[in-house]
Design an enzyme around this catalytic site. Structure first.
Site, PDB file in Angstrom:
ATOM      1  N   SER A 129      68.402 -41.475  -3.943  1.00  0.00           N
ATOM      2  CA  SER A 129      67.280 -40.751  -2.834  1.00  0.00           C
ATOM      3  C   SER A 129      67.856 -39.244  -2.458  1.00  0.00           C
ATOM      4  CB  SER A 129      67.432 -41.574  -1.345  1.00  0.00           C
ATOM      5  OG  SER A 129      66.627 -40.569  -0.445  1.00  0.00           O
TER       6      SER A 129
ATOM      7  N   TYR B  23      71.728 -45.512   5.748  1.00  0.00           N
ATOM      8  CA  TYR B  23      70.903 -45.236   4.562  1.00  0.00           C
ATOM      9  C   TYR B  23      71.414 -43.934   3.801  1.00  0.00           C
ATOM     10  CZ  TYR B  23      66.759 -44.644   1.420  1.00  0.00           C
ATOM     11  OH  TYR B  23      65.971 -44.323   0.337  1.00  0.00           O
TER      12      TYR B  23
HETATM   13  N1  LIG Z   1      59.653 -44.226  -0.780  1.00  0.00           N
HETATM   14  C1  LIG Z   1      60.385 -43.100  -0.685  1.00  0.00           C
HETATM   15  O1  LIG Z   1      59.912 -42.290   0.001  1.00  0.00           O
HETATM   16  C2  LIG Z   1      61.710 -43.149  -1.188  1.00  0.00           C
HETATM   17  C3  LIG Z   1      62.585 -42.018  -1.050  1.00  0.00           C
HETATM   18  C4  LIG Z   1      63.811 -41.845  -1.500  1.00  0.00           C
HETATM   19  C5  LIG Z   1      64.160 -43.100  -2.242  1.00  0.00           C
HETATM   20  N2  LIG Z   1      63.698 -44.233  -2.031  1.00  0.00           N
HETATM   21  C6  LIG Z   1      64.043 -45.220  -2.749  1.00  0.00           C
HETATM   22  O2  LIG Z   1      63.442 -45.880  -3.750  1.00  0.00           O
HETATM   23  C7  LIG Z   1      63.266 -47.209  -4.136  1.00  0.00           C
HETATM   24  C8  LIG Z   1      62.136 -47.924  -4.085  1.00  0.00           C
HETATM   25  O3  LIG Z   1      61.599 -47.540  -2.776  1.00  0.00           O
HETATM   26  P1  LIG Z   1      60.029 -47.805  -2.279  1.00  0.00           P
HETATM   27  O4  LIG Z   1      59.680 -46.760  -1.480  1.00  0.00           O
HETATM   28  O5  LIG Z   1      59.388 -48.304  -3.470  1.00  0.00           O
HETATM   29  O6  LIG Z   1      60.179 -49.168  -1.371  1.00  0.00           O
HETATM   30  P2  LIG Z   1      59.462 -50.442  -0.864  1.00  0.00           P
HETATM   31  O7  LIG Z   1      60.045 -51.090   0.119  1.00  0.00           O
HETATM   32  O8  LIG Z   1      57.918 -50.150  -1.147  1.00  0.00           O
HETATM   33  O9  LIG Z   1      59.623 -51.627  -2.398  1.00  0.00           O
HETATM   34  C9  LIG Z   1      60.907 -51.838  -2.331  1.00  0.00           C
HETATM   35  C10 LIG Z   1      60.828 -53.151  -3.181  1.00  0.00           C
HETATM   36  O10 LIG Z   1      62.248 -53.738  -3.190  1.00  0.00           O
HETATM   37  C11 LIG Z   1      62.357 -55.115  -2.785  1.00  0.00           C
HETATM   38  N3  LIG Z   1      63.572 -55.458  -2.388  1.00  0.00           N
HETATM   39  C12 LIG Z   1      64.239 -55.059  -1.080  1.00  0.00           C
HETATM   40  N4  LIG Z   1      65.517 -55.886  -0.931  1.00  0.00           N
HETATM   41  C13 LIG Z   1      65.408 -56.484  -1.866  1.00  0.00           C
HETATM   42  C14 LIG Z   1      66.643 -57.495  -2.528  1.00  0.00           C
HETATM   43  N5  LIG Z   1      67.656 -57.449  -1.561  1.00  0.00           N
HETATM   44  N6  LIG Z   1      66.405 -57.944  -3.493  1.00  0.00           N
HETATM   45  C15 LIG Z   1      65.427 -57.912  -4.438  1.00  0.00           C
HETATM   46  N7  LIG Z   1      64.417 -57.122  -4.031  1.00  0.00           N
HETATM   47  C16 LIG Z   1      64.384 -56.335  -2.939  1.00  0.00           C
HETATM   48  C17 LIG Z   1      61.273 -55.231  -1.899  1.00  0.00           C
HETATM   49  O11 LIG Z   1      60.836 -56.719  -1.857  1.00  0.00           O
HETATM   50  C18 LIG Z   1      60.117 -54.403  -2.446  1.00  0.00           C
HETATM   51  O12 LIG Z   1      59.343 -55.012  -3.376  1.00  0.00           O
HETATM   52  C19 LIG Z   1      64.560 -47.572  -2.956  1.00  0.00           C
HETATM   53  O13 LIG Z   1      65.796 -47.652  -3.630  1.00  0.00           O
HETATM   54  C20 LIG Z   1      64.446 -46.499  -1.921  1.00  0.00           C
HETATM   55  O14 LIG Z   1      65.577 -46.370  -1.516  1.00  0.00           O
HETATM   56  C21 LIG Z   1      62.272 -44.552  -1.688  1.00  0.00           C
END
Ligand SMILES: NC(=O)c1ccc[n+]([C@@H]2O[C@H](COP(=O)([O-])OP(=O)(O)OC[C@H]3O[C@@H](n4cnc5c(N)ncnc54)[C@H](O)[C@@H]3O)[C@@H](O)[C@H]2O)c1
Length: 260
Positions: free
Chosen positions: A143, A156
């Site tokens: 991130s 985070y």
């Molecule tokens: N969306 C954003 O703006 C953003 C920005 C920076 C980084 N990220 C990173 O991108 C990645 C994906 O984020 P997203 O926005 O798609 O999130 P999201 O919450 O939409 O999806 C995350 C998925 O991970 C699964 N998950 C959570 N904990 C888990 C565990 N312990 N074991 C197995 N599965 C698990 C959830 O069930 C979900 O399906 C993450 O690592 C997040 O930190 C997202």
């Protein structure tokens, strides 16, 4: 089919966090490029729905990435039933909000367990199998929070910095064995994670316009990302199109971290 990633056809991939958001977009992208994919997520119901839509060449398992035995077991099953894993996209991550002075120990532990220990367990299980084969590519989703401080995101930000740095060490260790390891760092991407954040904000315009009170600089491109825009970069980093690229953290944020 994705013509631009034709080289991935027939390869075996493992995607974590595949049930929704960026992980789902990555799973769809790799599958549409002709890959055979093992998909894991703690949300088994959503994962099963996705598998139904994708059709053939998909193996799913509902698992928690903080459970080392469950991770080992599924990686083993993928290798036995689909073949040796060529590519890993580790996407799982969670975000809990709160000022450090008010943040609970439970939320801190959950954040580090999922984002740091989960990354360790998943990448270790896959990398140790790639090692003797001297072949493979790994991408972990970090991130911009790893390098840009954000109010109410102390745990985070720290967890993402920790996992991103662990991936550079893994890349260093695996480089001599022809295995590449990179991170992709999204800025604000329109997924369930961000929709939950937006629900707590009185005015979501500040995400793209910036806001001095929360030290947000805004997004120069003027919009949040689509998950598919992250999936394109993940697929590029997994493919041979990036064959001389390792130990990098590619920021995909519309300029939100001002190039820092
Ligand atoms: N969306 C954003 O703006 C953003 C920005 C920076 C980084 N990220 C990173 O991108 C990645 C994906 O984020 P997203 O926005 O798609 O999130 P999201 O919450 O939409 O999806 C995350 C998925 O991970 C699964 N998950 C959570 N904990 C888990 C565990 N312990 N074991 C197995 N599965 C698990 C959830 O069930 C979900 O399906 C993450 O690592 C997040 O930190 C997202």
């Amino acid at each position: 089919m994705s013509a631009e990633f034709e080289g991935l056809r027939g390869n075996v991939g493992f995607v974590t966090g595949a049930a929704q958001g960026i992980g789902e977009a990555v799973a769809r992208k790799l599958h549409s490029a002709g890959m055979i994919v093992g998909l894991a997520d703690v949300d088994g119901e959503r994962l099963a729905n996705l598998a139904k839509k994708l059709g053939d060449n998909v193996l799913t398992r509902s698992l928690d990435v903080t459970d080392g035995d469950a991770v080992e077991d599924f990686v083993d099953e993928i290798e036995k039933s689909l073949g040796p894993i060529d590519h890993l996209a580790h996407v799982v991550g969670i975000q809990r909000f709160g000022m450090i002075t008010e943040f609970s120990e439970d939320d801190f532990d959950a954040t580090f367990d999922t984002n740091v220990k989960g990354t360790f367990l998943v990448t270790k299980a896959v990398a140790k199998r790639m090692l003797p084969r001297e072949q493979g590519s790994i991408v972990a989703v970090a991130s911009t929070a790893a390098r840009t401080p954000r109010i109410k995101q102390g745990a985070y930000c720290a967890s993402k910095a920790a996992m991103a740095q662990m991936m550079t060490v893994l890349g260093l260790e695996l480089g001599p064995h022809n295995i590449r390891v990179n991170c992709v760092s999204p800025g604000v991407t329109n997924t369930g994670m961000v929709q939950r954040l937006m629900a707590t904000m009185p005015n979501t315009d500040v995400i793209t316009r910036g806001d001095l009170d929360s030290f947000r600089v805004g997004v120069p491109l003027g919009r949040v990302a689509r998950s598919e825009e992250l999936a394109d970069v993940v697929a590029f980093l997994l493919s041979d199109h990036s064959s001389y690229l390792t130990m990098q953290d590619i920021v995909v944020d519309g300029g939100g971290a001002l190039g820092a």
